[in-house]
Each structure stands twice: as C-alpha cells, then as structure tokens.
Design a protein around this motif. Structure first.
Motif, PDB file in Angstrom:
ATOM      1  N   GLU A 394       0.626  14.511   5.781  1.00 39.02           N
ATOM      2  CA  GLU A 394       0.122  13.151   5.944  1.00 39.02           C
ATOM      3  C   GLU A 394      -0.265  12.535   4.601  1.00 39.02           C
ATOM      4  N   GLN A 397       2.796  11.623   2.584  1.00 34.46           N
ATOM      5  CA  GLN A 397       3.381  10.382   3.087  1.00 34.46           C
ATOM      6  C   GLN A 397       2.554   9.170   2.657  1.00 34.46           C
ATOM      7  N   LYS A 398       1.212   9.348   2.682  1.00 35.43           N
ATOM      8  CA  LYS A 398       0.326   8.255   2.267  1.00 35.43           C
ATOM      9  C   LYS A 398       0.518   7.922   0.795  1.00 35.43           C
ATOM     10  N   MET A 400       3.190   8.421  -0.982  1.00 37.04           N
ATOM     11  CA  MET A 400       4.496   7.768  -1.147  1.00 37.04           C
ATOM     12  C   MET A 400       4.420   6.296  -0.731  1.00 37.04           C
ATOM     13  N   ASP A 401       3.690   6.007   0.376  1.00 40.11           N
ATOM     14  CA  ASP A 401       3.522   4.610   0.802  1.00 40.11           C
ATOM     15  C   ASP A 401       2.772   3.808  -0.245  1.00 40.11           C
ATOM     16  N   GLU A 402       1.725   4.398  -0.825  1.00 38.60           N
ATOM     17  CA  GLU A 402       0.953   3.680  -1.837  1.00 38.60           C
ATOM     18  C   GLU A 402       1.785   3.416  -3.086  1.00 38.60           C
ATOM     19  N   ARG A 404       4.993   3.036  -3.181  1.00 42.22           N
ATOM     20  CA  ARG A 404       5.928   1.972  -2.847  1.00 42.22           C
ATOM     21  C   ARG A 404       5.239   0.597  -2.854  1.00 42.22           C
ATOM     22  N   ARG A 405       4.021   0.540  -2.297  1.00 43.61           N
ATOM     23  CA  ARG A 405       3.258  -0.714  -2.292  1.00 43.61           C
ATOM     24  C   ARG A 405       2.913  -1.156  -3.713  1.00 43.61           C
ATOM     25  N   GLU A 408       5.773  -2.857  -5.175  1.00 40.81           N
ATOM     26  CA  GLU A 408       5.915  -4.203  -4.627  1.00 40.81           C
ATOM     27  C   GLU A 408       4.922  -5.167  -5.276  1.00 40.81           C
TER      28      GLU A 408
END
Length: 624
Positions: A394, A397-398, A400-402, A404-405, A408
């Motif tokens: 988890e 994954q978190k 990796m999401d951060e 990516r954000r 952006e």
C-alpha cells in the motif's frame, strides 16, 4: 559465516555465559570455603598454641614463685650472711674453690643444699630443675636433680662447681645482677659452657638476687634452670608442621617439627605481630606456602609460632573441591545438552521462517499463501509479516501516486509561469502604445504597475536591497498620487551607505500603504509620508512617518493580534499587513526585532522598523 546462524549464536552465547557464571560462582565459593577452612584451622591451632602458652607460662610462673620463696627465706638469708668480712672485702669479688673452703663453708653449703632440696621436692617437684645458689663470699651450692643424673655425685659434682665458679664472673647475666642493674634475669637459651655437664643442653634460666631484709645488702644469687626440652615436650606438633619458641627479640629459642630450618628462618623473618597477641598469616618459603599461627606470652614477651604446610591445611578442602568440581561439570554438561536441544527446538521454526523470507518478493506472493506449518509463536510472526507486506504494498502504491501527482504539479506550475510573462509583455505593449499616443502619464503608471507586479509575483528571492525597496515605494506612490491628484508628498532621508543593505522584500510598501489607507485617505491636500533610515549599534532603524489622523492609544496594542478578515485583504496590496511584517521580522531575526507604532489622535503615526544591518552579500542569521 558460521556465527551468522542464529542458532549457533544463541548456543555459543549461552555456553559462554553459563560457563562464565559457573566458573565465577565456583571460584567465589571455593575462595570463601578456603577462607573458612583457614579461619577454622587457625582458630584451632591458636587455641592449641594458647594452651601450650599457658603451660609454658605456668612453668615460668612456678620458677618465679620458687625464686621468690628462696629469696625471702630467713634461713637462706641467715646461712648466706654467716661469714666473716675481712678488710677490703668485695661481695662476689672471688669464687671459692674447693681447696679454699673451710669446714664452716662446707657446713653452710650443706645447709643451703638441704634447703634447695626441700624446696625442690616440696614446691618444684613437678620439674627436673637444676638449682644453684651463689653466696656473696663466693661459696656455691647446687642441686642437680634428675637432669644430670649421669654425673658422679662426688668428684664430678665438685668439678662442676669449680668449672661453673671459674666462668661465673665472665657471665653477663651474673655481672648485671652484681652491679644491681636488675633483680631478675631470664636467659633463654642458657648452656653450661663446659664438657663435664655431659652433652651441651639448652635451659630456660631464671636468676634472682637475694637481699638482706634488714640492711638491703646483696647476700647472694639463686639460679633455677629447667631443661628447654621439657618446655618443648609441652608442644603439640602437627604432622609435617613445626612449633617455634621465639624470645622477645624474635630469635628462635627452640624449634620442633619437620619444617626445614631454612623455611623456619624465612617464616620467622616474615612474622609481624603488629601489637596483636595472636593471629595467623600465609607465608612462603622456597616455593612452599605455610599457614603460620602465633601466640604471644605476655609475661615473658615470648612468642609460640606454629608453621603448617598449606596443602596439609587444605587437604580436606582440596578433596571437597575436586568432588564439587566433578559434580558441577557433570551437571553443567547435562544442562548444556538439554539447553542445546531446547534451543534447537525453539529456534528451528524461526530458521524455516528466515529461509522462506529470503525467497519472498513484494507483490508476488505472501507468506500466508503457502501451506507451511509453523509453531504457535512463529505463526503469529508469519501473520505479522503478511500484514507488513500488505502495508508495504500500500505504501509503495501511495509513493508512486504521490510521485505522479508531483510531476503533474510541476507541469501545472510550468504552465502557470507563462501567465505573468504574458501579463508583463501585454503591459509593455500598452505602455509603448500610450507613449506613442502622447499619454506619458499613463505610460509611467503602467511602468510602475509592472514593476510592482514583477516584484510581488517573483516568489524566488525573499530579500532585496533597501534601495530597490525604496524604488518600489516610489513606484507605488506614483500610482497612488495619480489617484489622489498628487496630494501626498513622499520624503526620503536615507544614509547613502545603507542603500546596499539587504532587507525583507515588500517590507516598507505595506507600511506606506497603511499610511495612505488609514491616515491620509481623508486628507485632500498637504499629505506627507517621510521615510528615514539610520544605523545604530549594528541595527538598521527605519522610520515611516505620516501627518495623518493618527491612532488612538487603545487601538495601537490591538493592531498586531488582530486577524485579517476579507475586508482588510481587499484594502491591502497583496494582502500583507503590519502584523505579518512584524511576525516575519521576529521569526527571522529574533524577538528583539520587529515593528513599533507611536501615534496619537491628530498627531500622525510613526512606524519604526528594527532589524540587523545586513549587507547584500552577507548571510542572514537569526539573532538571540
């Protein structure tokens, strides 16, 4: 590599710690046991020495009693004084030989020997003593007793007297009595220095003067000699040990036992009584250790010493020690085997778990998915690892999401940077268009607005020079004077040497803005704002003064704590207020810096700024 194994490390650690604990415990126990054996043996030996000492002192006490009885005996005094003193008579000046003695002298000697025999047989009958009495006129009476029974009682008896009398004046003990330096003399050991007495023997000798009870004149000397072997016969000598009798100067009077003479001499030299009557110590001689016990005879200041080989003392202790060691080693070995088996039983599931953990990869499979049997405790660890792997998945994954954000947001920030440049370019086009059309005032206002917008939107640099800040203030005042028809005058009184000092960006412009909005807004003409800058004691002091309405005293203390509402933000450039400036100064430089307001109704307002003097190239640090 071997010690990287958990089981091996646990086993080795337990073995080392257990062996150390057992070894230390046994060592302390044996040391304590040896000390107890030493103490008990010493107490027993000292008790024996004390008994021997009491017996020796009893013999010497009997010798003193006998000498006292003879020295105060009226018959002895009468017999010793029954002689004629001629001209030039000197007491003990000469010892009479058998040829020089008269019939009266022989009769006196016989009477004296009868008295000596009576005293010996009735008072001193327990000892084989040799008693001699010497008169002041030189006569000698003696009772040999059983000690010299091999001497012929006629010829040899007379020869003994003659030899003893001829050597007597040279004896120091006799001379000291004649000189009246002492009344009693102990001589240990004492030997007769002539062969007629048989083989040389050693005696414990007591000599005492006999004085007239009326005149105090010295009438004679009585001498009582007891064979030293009779004293030693009182000693109880332990097997392989020795008993010593030392005189007042720690010289060996007599020694009995099996200890070598060289070792005895070494032990004697190591003896230190330190004022104690009895005690013991462990001595060494020739590589051998001895337990040395001693007892001091108070009456004679003699010392009885026993020396026993240490291994004899500790013989029982050594046997017990060997038995205890054997039992402990057997118990230790058994306990070690049981401990190893128990450790293997406990740690084997952990070993299997570690083996399986090395095969796992996050996101591929979890420990609980395989059909593996673990013990109860280890099964709990397996479940914990299952949960841990799930949480790791988890978190990965978190992250990796951060990430990516974050990419952006960087892209959006890059696009946002285009808008200010587009705005500045548009303002420049409008400015040049106004100039070409002859609207110079509009062109100047646009240039000033562009300068303010550029500084306000540039979030990179937090510091600018004082000169640059004053230029921003002038640009702001140009815009405001266009609004208020040049009704406000800006006055600058700044030391040119301070223009290069570094200050916080947009430090003065919000203060000037507050002067206009809250002090000069209602003033149609004659408005004035004065900015002064001075340096004092390492501080940069900037004062912003207006001649507006002023502030009531109860309002000054409430300015900084007040929170900004939406109305305040609409009336302030970039939403930066006085409280914001004050907090920025204190957070950066310390609580001794910041803003201070002095004002009164109708008297105008002065806002004083205090901060360190910092040159543009000097690094900024927070002051205490």
């Amino acid at each position: 590599m071997l010690f990287r194994n958990l089981q091996i490390r646990i086993i080795v650690s337990i073995v080392v710690l257990l062996f150390f604990a057992v070894f230390l415990s046994l060592n302390i126990s044996f040391k304590h046991t040896e000390t107890l054996f030493e103490q008990e043996t010493s107490d027993l030996m000292i008790s024996n020495l004390e008994q021997m000492g009491n017996q020796v002192e009893n013999v010497t006490l009997d010798m003193q009693k006998l000498s006292n009885v003879l020295s105060i005996n009226d018959s002895v005094a009468s017999i010793l004084s029954a002689y004629t003193k001629g001209d030039g008579f000197v007491p003990f000046g000469a010892i009479k030989t058998p040829r020089e003695m008269t019939a009266a002298d022989s009769a006196r000697i016989a009477r004296l020997e009868n008295v000596l025999n009576f005293a010996k047989n009735n008072t001193f009958f327990n000892y084989n003593a040799h008693m001699i009495m010497i008169g002041a006129d030189g006569v000698i009476a003696n009772v040999m007793g059983n000690l010299v029974s091999d001497i012929d009682m006629n010829k040899e008896y007379l020869n003994f007297k003659q030899e003893f009398g001829s050597r007597l004046p040279r004896e120091e003990w006799f001379a000291s009595l004649v000189r009246r330096e002492r009344d009693t003399v102990w001589t240990v050991p004492y030997s007769y220095p002539f062969p007629q007495a048989g083989e040389p023997k050693s005696y414990v000798s007591l000599a005492r003067t006999i004085k007239s009870s009326l005149t105090g004149d010295m009438l004679g000397v009585v001498m009582i000699n007891v064979d030293l072997d009779d004293f030693v016969s009182l000693f109880t000598v332990r097997s392989h040990g020795s008993v010593l009798l030392l005189d007042s100067e720690d010289r060996i009077v007599k020694a009995a036992g099996e200890v070598a003479p060289a070792d005895i001499e070494t032990i004697r030299s190591q003896l230190k009584l330190y004022g104690k009557q009895k005690g013991y110590f462990i001595g060494e001689s020739g590589g051998s250790r001895y337990m040395v016990n001693y007892y001091n005879l108070n009456r004679l200041d003699w010392t009885i010493v026993s020396a026993i080989p240490y291994e004899d003392v500790m013989n029982n202790s050594t046997g017990l020690k060997n038995k205890v060691l054997t039992i402990n080693y057997a118990v230790f070995g058994l306990f070690l085997l049981l401990s190893v088996a128990f450790i293997l039983y406990i740690t084997n599931p952990l070993r299997l778990l570690i083996r399986d953990l090395k095969k796992k990869k996050i996101g591929v499979y979890r420990l609980g998915t395989q059909d593996i049997s673990y013990s109860g405790d280890v099964q709990g660890i397996v479940k914990s690892f299952d949960h841990l792997f799930k949480r790791v998945d988890e978190l990965v994954q978190k992250v990796m999401d951060e990430q990516r954000r974050e990419q952006e947001l960087k892209y959006e920030a890059l696009k946002a940077q285009i808008n200010p440049h587009f705005l500045f370019n548009t303002l420049n086009i409008i400015k040049w268009t106004a100039m070409m059309n002859g609207a110079s005032n509009a062109s100047g206002m646009i240039a000033d607005l562009g300068r303010l917008l550029e500084v306000s939107m540039n979030k990179g640099d937090e510091d600018i020079t004082l000169k640059e800040e004053l230029e921003l203030v002038e640009a702001y005042m140009n815009i405001q004077n266009a609004r208020f028809n040049d009704s406000i005058e800006l006055q600058l009184d700044v030391d040119p040497g301070l223009e290069g000092c570094s200050i916080i960006k947009l430090l003065l412009q919000p203060i000037v803005e507050n002067c206009i909005l809250h002090g000069l807004k209602q003033k149609k003409t004659g408005g004035m704002i004065r900015i002064e800058a001075r340096a004092r004691d390492g501080r940069l002091l900037i004062g912003v003064t207006d001649n507006g309405e002023g502030i009531a005293p109860d309002r000054i203390g409430a300015i900084f704590p007040e929170a900004e509402d939406e109305t305040d933000k609409k009336n302030k450039f970039s939403g930066v207020g006085l409280r914001n400036i004050h907090e920025r100064l204190q957070l950066r430089f310390g609580e001794s810096y910041g803003l201070r307001i002095s004002s009164g109704p109708g008297q105008g307002t002065t806002v004083s700024v205090a901060m360190p003097v910092i040159r543009a190239e000097q690094p900024v640090s927070k002051s205490s």
